[in-house]
Enzyme design. Structure first.
Site, short mmCIF file in Angstrom:
data_model
loop_
_atom_site.label_atom_id
_atom_site.label_comp_id
_atom_site.label_asym_id
_atom_site.label_seq_id
_atom_site.Cartn_x
_atom_site.Cartn_y
_atom_site.Cartn_z
N ARG A 156 -25.69 -63.14 -15.15
CA ARG A 156 -24.90 -62.53 -14.08
C ARG A 156 -25.13 -61.04 -14.17
NH1 ARG A 156 -19.52 -61.41 -14.56
NH2 ARG A 156 -18.38 -61.08 -12.61
N SER A 184 -19.66 -71.67 -5.79
CA SER A 184 -18.25 -71.51 -6.14
C SER A 184 -17.40 -71.54 -4.88
CB SER A 184 -18.03 -70.18 -6.86
OG SER A 184 -18.74 -70.15 -8.06
N LYS A 217 -13.25 -61.28 -14.27
CA LYS A 217 -13.72 -61.09 -12.90
C LYS A 217 -12.55 -60.65 -12.02
CE LYS A 217 -16.79 -64.02 -11.18
NZ LYS A 217 -17.36 -65.33 -10.76
#
Lengths: 208, 222
Positions: free
Chosen positions: B47, B116, B145
């Protein structure tokens, strides 16, 4: 690969995308050569929508470039990809986007231009040549820096950073093949007229 | 690579570790991932939210090699182009990234596409558009996050897991203490950042989580 001479770089803070999209048909008709989609911190999904909308108005002979993202360039059927100085390698990008598309690279120093020589992009964008509100606090690298970069590479160099039509003759005299502009077009009260004047400045020198 | 489907994909989703530079506290991605794999991680996601892509490419090549050697699923978040350049096994997109159908167009049939969803409707649409698995969360509150929104809870995960045929992993605030409940809610595995990447002993943290997930799956009869 034909390399455009008058590049417009998008900046949603200077000109929102909806206004830009409305302006572009006239800008292209006035002689704008290339549009670079660049927008930091905009979600990828949103950027895809913008890229596709740009594709509909950035028509030949003008070329559409997507900054940094090969995936967006492919999905929007852009004419090329423009890489930041520390972006993906040119050969990897060419492998993904296939032939017939242009690949540009931004550099900010002679050393970076030297490194770019071996990877053979279709053109370099070098700057900032003059002081610019797009890079506040960053001193201008000047025409001498531009000259040094032009001497260092065997492909066209596009000058960026504080370029105005009045400065075009000096920039071309330093060896630049063309110019890239944000505020010089989008920050003016009449962007179409700005494109026309830039075009005249570029073509005028070419004829000499 | 088209082998990452069916039972093999479900197995690969047992312990899914997502990299995060800020959480790693200065330790390089390769060190974290090596330890996570040694501890039983079955999937690794790169990521990359900030920093030059040239650097992401360098890090990605290291992780690509580590995962290949260990037979671990290697996934790239958001950047489909980076996934293609790295020859990743999969790419993972969210609701503000490229749509699943466009992602599939770019990567072809062999690459795994994860998504997601935020809603049940999005989960169903993603399955129809060609997603191979779903990451649902945040199951529990998380600080990793900040853009992930409020916790959606186990019921939301259970509802989605019951509505789609593709496997679902839970993500968000999952630790060894609460992972079993995520599996019992219908997930085939758990995705974690802090619980592994932020641990002092990354390998030991992965071992513990893997044990909990394996035990819960065995209890459920898979």
């Amino acid at each position: 690969m034909r390399v455009p001479r008058l590049h417009l770089v998008t900046d949603p803070n200077v000109c929102p995308f909806d206004r830009l999209l409305a302006l572009l048909p006239e800008l292209v008709a006035a002689g704008l050569d290339a549009v670079h989609l660049r927008a930091r911190d905009v979600p990828t999904g949103t950027l895809l929508g913008v890229a596709r909308a740009l594709r509909r108005v950035v028509v030949p002979p003008a070329m559409l470039f997507v900054n940094d993202r090969v995936d967006l360039a492919l999905l929007s059927e852009a004419d090329g990809l423009h890489l930041p100085e520390l972006g993906l390698p040119v050969d990897e990008v060419r492998r993904l986007i296939g032939g017939g598309r242009a690949v540009g690279r931004s550099v900010h120093s002679v050393a970076a231009a030297g490194r770019a020589v071996v990877e053979r992009p279709d053109f370099l964008v070098y700057g900032n040549v003059f002081e610019t509100a797009s890079k506040p606090g960053l001193p201008a690298r000047g025409l001498d820096g531009l000259r040094a970069v032009v001497r260092a590479v065997p492909f066209p160099v596009i000058a960026i950073g504080g370029i105005t039509p009045e400065r075009v003759p000096a920039v071309l005299a330093a060896g630049a093949y063309g110019v890239a502009v944000i505020r010089g077009i989008l920050g003016t009260s009449d962007p179409v007229e700005a494109v026309r004047v830039f075009r005249q400045a570029l073509d005028g020198v070419e004829e000499r | 690579m088209s082998g990452w489907r069916g039972w093999r994909l479900r197995e690969a989703l047992r312990l899914y570790v997502v990299t995060d530079r800020a959480t790693a506290r200065g330790r390089p991605e390769s060190e974290i991932v090596r330890a996570a794999i040694a501890g039983g991680a079955t999937a690794i996601q790169l990521r990359w939210k900030t920093g030059p892509l040239g650097e992401a490419l360098r890090v990605g090549r290291e992780l690509r090699a580590l995962c290949r050697d260990a037979g671990v699923l290697f996934v790239v978040n958001d950047r489909v182009d980076l996934a293609l350049v790295l020859g990743a096994d999969g790419v993972h997109v969210g609701v503000s990234d490229l749509p699943v159908a466009e992602t599939r167009r770019l990567v072809g049939e062999s690459m795994v596409v994860g998504f997601s969803p935020e809603t049940l409707e999005q989960a169903r649409e993603a399955e129809a558009a060609g997603a191979d698995y779903l990451g649902v969360g945040p199951v529990y509150p998380t600080a990793t996050k900040p853009d992930a929104g409020p916790a959606v809870g186990l019921e939301h995960l259970a509802r989605i897991a019951g509505a789609v045929r593709i496997p679902v992993v839970g993500i968000g605030g999952i630790t060894a203490d609460n992972a079993a409940a995520v599996i019992r809610a219908g997930a085939v595995g758990v995705a974690v950042i802090s619980a592994v990447v932020g641990a002092d002993d990354v390998q030991a943290a992965a071992v513990r989580l893997r044990q909990v997930v394996d035990a819960a799956l065995a209890e459920r009869g898979r």
